[in-house]
Design a protein around this motif. Structure first.
Motif, PDB file in Angstrom:
ATOM      1  N   GLN A 122       0.863  -1.282  -0.111  1.00 53.74           N
ATOM      2  CA  GLN A 122      -0.008   0.118   0.053  1.00 53.74           C
ATOM      3  C   GLN A 122       0.915   1.262  -0.003  1.00 53.74           C
ATOM      4  N   PHE A 123       1.644   1.212   0.701  1.00 52.79           N
ATOM      5  CA  PHE A 123       2.808   2.300   0.850  1.00 52.79           C
ATOM      6  C   PHE A 123       3.853   2.585  -0.289  1.00 52.79           C
ATOM      7  N   SER A 124       3.896   1.440  -1.175  1.00 55.53           N
ATOM      8  CA  SER A 124       4.454   1.421  -2.282  1.00 55.53           C
ATOM      9  C   SER A 124       3.661   2.035  -3.616  1.00 55.53           C
ATOM     10  N   ARG A 176       3.365   4.924  -9.392  1.00 53.42           N
ATOM     11  CA  ARG A 176       2.314   5.866 -10.000  1.00 53.42           C
ATOM     12  C   ARG A 176       0.921   5.133 -10.052  1.00 53.42           C
ATOM     13  N   LEU A 177       0.586   4.613  -8.986  1.00 52.21           N
ATOM     14  CA  LEU A 177      -0.747   4.160  -8.959  1.00 52.21           C
ATOM     15  C   LEU A 177      -1.491   4.780  -7.576  1.00 52.21           C
ATOM     16  N   GLU A 178      -2.463   5.495  -8.124  1.00 48.87           N
ATOM     17  CA  GLU A 178      -3.078   6.493  -7.112  1.00 48.87           C
ATOM     18  C   GLU A 178      -3.815   5.615  -6.082  1.00 48.87           C
ATOM     19  N   HIS A 190      -5.541  -0.039  -4.937  1.00 43.65           N
ATOM     20  CA  HIS A 190      -5.901   0.292  -3.400  1.00 43.65           C
ATOM     21  C   HIS A 190      -6.979   0.051  -2.685  1.00 43.65           C
ATOM     22  N   ARG A 191      -8.206  -0.085  -3.292  1.00 39.17           N
ATOM     23  CA  ARG A 191      -9.292  -0.526  -2.423  1.00 39.17           C
ATOM     24  C   ARG A 191      -9.083  -1.936  -2.269  1.00 39.17           C
ATOM     25  N   ARG A 192      -8.508  -2.843  -3.264  1.00 37.97           N
ATOM     26  CA  ARG A 192      -8.695  -4.276  -3.001  1.00 37.97           C
ATOM     27  C   ARG A 192      -7.386  -4.418  -1.813  1.00 37.97           C
TER      28      ARG A 192
END
Length: 137
Positions: A30-32, A37-39, A45-47
């Motif tokens: 998640q922190f990465s 460049r993934l928002e 992120h939601r999954r």
């Protein structure tokens, strides 16, 4: 690493440790996300976030069956942390669903550093299970 103490531990302890250990790479992922460049808020992120929420809830809930330290009846201060964690998980999800990003980020940051990492450090103290698993003491 010495797995015998963990394998000999009661099932709630094993579930608790497994879920907590799964949270480590998930948290790093998640922190990465911004590095790739993934928002935040993206599908990934939601999954990952829902997986994180479920595992963290499992860690908190399983702690209620772990009663090695009994300071207040059958409970210890760590159980209070578990209650706060469960409430914070709900608050973080509600904040995200209502697009209150600042509140969501603050709750998730507290959960990561306070509940996961902070409590995790105490498991490494001498006499604790994870100390025995990692150091064989």
């Amino acid at each position: 690493m010495f797995l015998a103490p963990l394998l000999a531990a009661p099932l709630p302890v094993q579930i608790h440790v497994f879920a907590a250990l799964c949270l480590i790479p998930l948290t790093l992922a998640q922190f990465s996300l911004p590095l790739f460049r993934l928002e935040h808020g993206s599908r990934l992120h939601r999954r990952l976030g829902w997986s994180w929420i479920i595992l963290m809830a499992l860690v908190a809930l399983s702690s209620f069956w772990i009663r090695e330290i009994r300071l207040i009846g059958g409970f210890s201060p760590i159980h209070l942390l578990s209650v706060v964690t469960l409430v914070s998980l709900v608050a973080a999800v509600l904040a995200a669903r209502s697009h209150r990003v600042h509140h969501h980020r603050r709750a998730m940051t507290w959960l990561t550093y306070g509940a996961l990492m902070g409590a995790g450090v105490f498991t490494l103290l001498p006499g604790r299970l994870m100390n025995a698993v990692l150091f064989g003491l």
